[in-house]
Design an enzyme around this catalytic site. Structure first.
Site, short mmCIF file in Angstrom:
data_model
loop_
_atom_site.label_atom_id
_atom_site.label_comp_id
_atom_site.label_asym_id
_atom_site.label_seq_id
_atom_site.Cartn_x
_atom_site.Cartn_y
_atom_site.Cartn_z
N SER A 194 3.76 1.30 3.65
CA SER A 194 3.80 0.94 2.24
C SER A 194 4.62 -0.33 2.05
O SER A 194 5.53 -0.62 2.84
CB SER A 194 4.41 2.08 1.40
OG SER A 194 4.35 1.79 0.02
N ASP A 195 4.28 -1.07 1.02
CA ASP A 195 5.03 -2.28 0.71
C ASP A 195 4.93 -2.55 -0.78
O ASP A 195 3.92 -2.22 -1.41
CB ASP A 195 4.49 -3.48 1.49
CG ASP A 195 5.41 -4.68 1.40
OD1 ASP A 195 6.43 -4.69 2.12
OD2 ASP A 195 5.14 -5.59 0.60
#
Length: 214
Positions: free
Chosen positions: A77-78
């Site tokens: 995730s980012d």
């Protein structure tokens, strides 16, 4: 007499992040998981839009850890804050946080939160993006200084923690995946995990049947 075969144990789950915020969010799904740093260069490409950057990095993080653990299901995730098309990352210092909040005062910011799920062994790789629109109030320098001294959100994109005192800086939040702003969109994450063959509720049922707490 035919004996039904036992339900196979779910694949191991790994969160490709050392963020305590994402770890705490993933714990809500009551799945056992490990944590590993993805060691991915997060430098934006020339002219890369914030949404494209968040999507690219979430998938890159998942792939980086999945290559080391091919049998596992890996979540990457980012999050990138988007101010009028310009990416805003983690401030890292008080001075940069002051600058960020001054820029965002009175403006709407889109927090682009990407999530990807990858399993090398099964060939599964899918991702999604959860944009969250946040409107900041007009903030005085005194309010900015007071907030930053109190919460020190220097590891948060956009210099504010909506789950804490940072909510007082805002006038509105618009999202269809409420935890996305904190760092991991759990509605989309759950959907991707189910598509990868790891249903949180089924995994919990398997764990409870075996007498093992998730």
């Amino acid at each position: 007499m035919h004996t039904p075969s036992a339900t196979p144990a779910p694949r191991p789950l790994i969160l490709a992040s050392t963020s305590r915020y994402r770890r705490e969010l993933l714990e809500r799904l009551r799945l056992p998981f490990a944590v590993q740093s993805p060691e991915v260069d997060e430098t934006p490409l020339p002219g890369e839009a914030p949404a494209a950057l968040a999507a690219r990095l979430s998938l890159a993080k998942a792939h980086a850890v999945a290559r080391l653990h091919p049998e596992a299901i890996v979540i990457g995730s980012d999050q990138v804050a988007d101010l009028n098309g310009s990416p805003i990352g983690k401030p890292g210092s008080h001075e940069r946080a002051v600058e960020q909040l001054r820029r965002m005062s009175g403006h709407s910011i889109i927090f682009q939160t990407g999530v990807a799920v990858v399993c090398e062994a099964s060939g599964f790789a899918q991702q999604d993006l959860a944009p969250v629109r946040v409107r900041f109030r007009e903030l005085s320098d005194t309010e900015i200084e007071t907030y930053l001294r109190a919460e020190q959100p220097y590891d948060c994109a956009g210099s504010a923690k909506s789950e804490g005192l940072g909510i007082s800086l805002l006038s509105a939040i618009e999202s269809d995946d409420p935890t996305a702003l904190i760092g991991l969109p759990l509605i989309r994450t759950s959907a991707l995990l189910r598509a990868a063959g790891l249903d949180p509720l089924q995994a919990l049922a398997h764990s409870l049947a075996g007498g093992v707490s998730p």
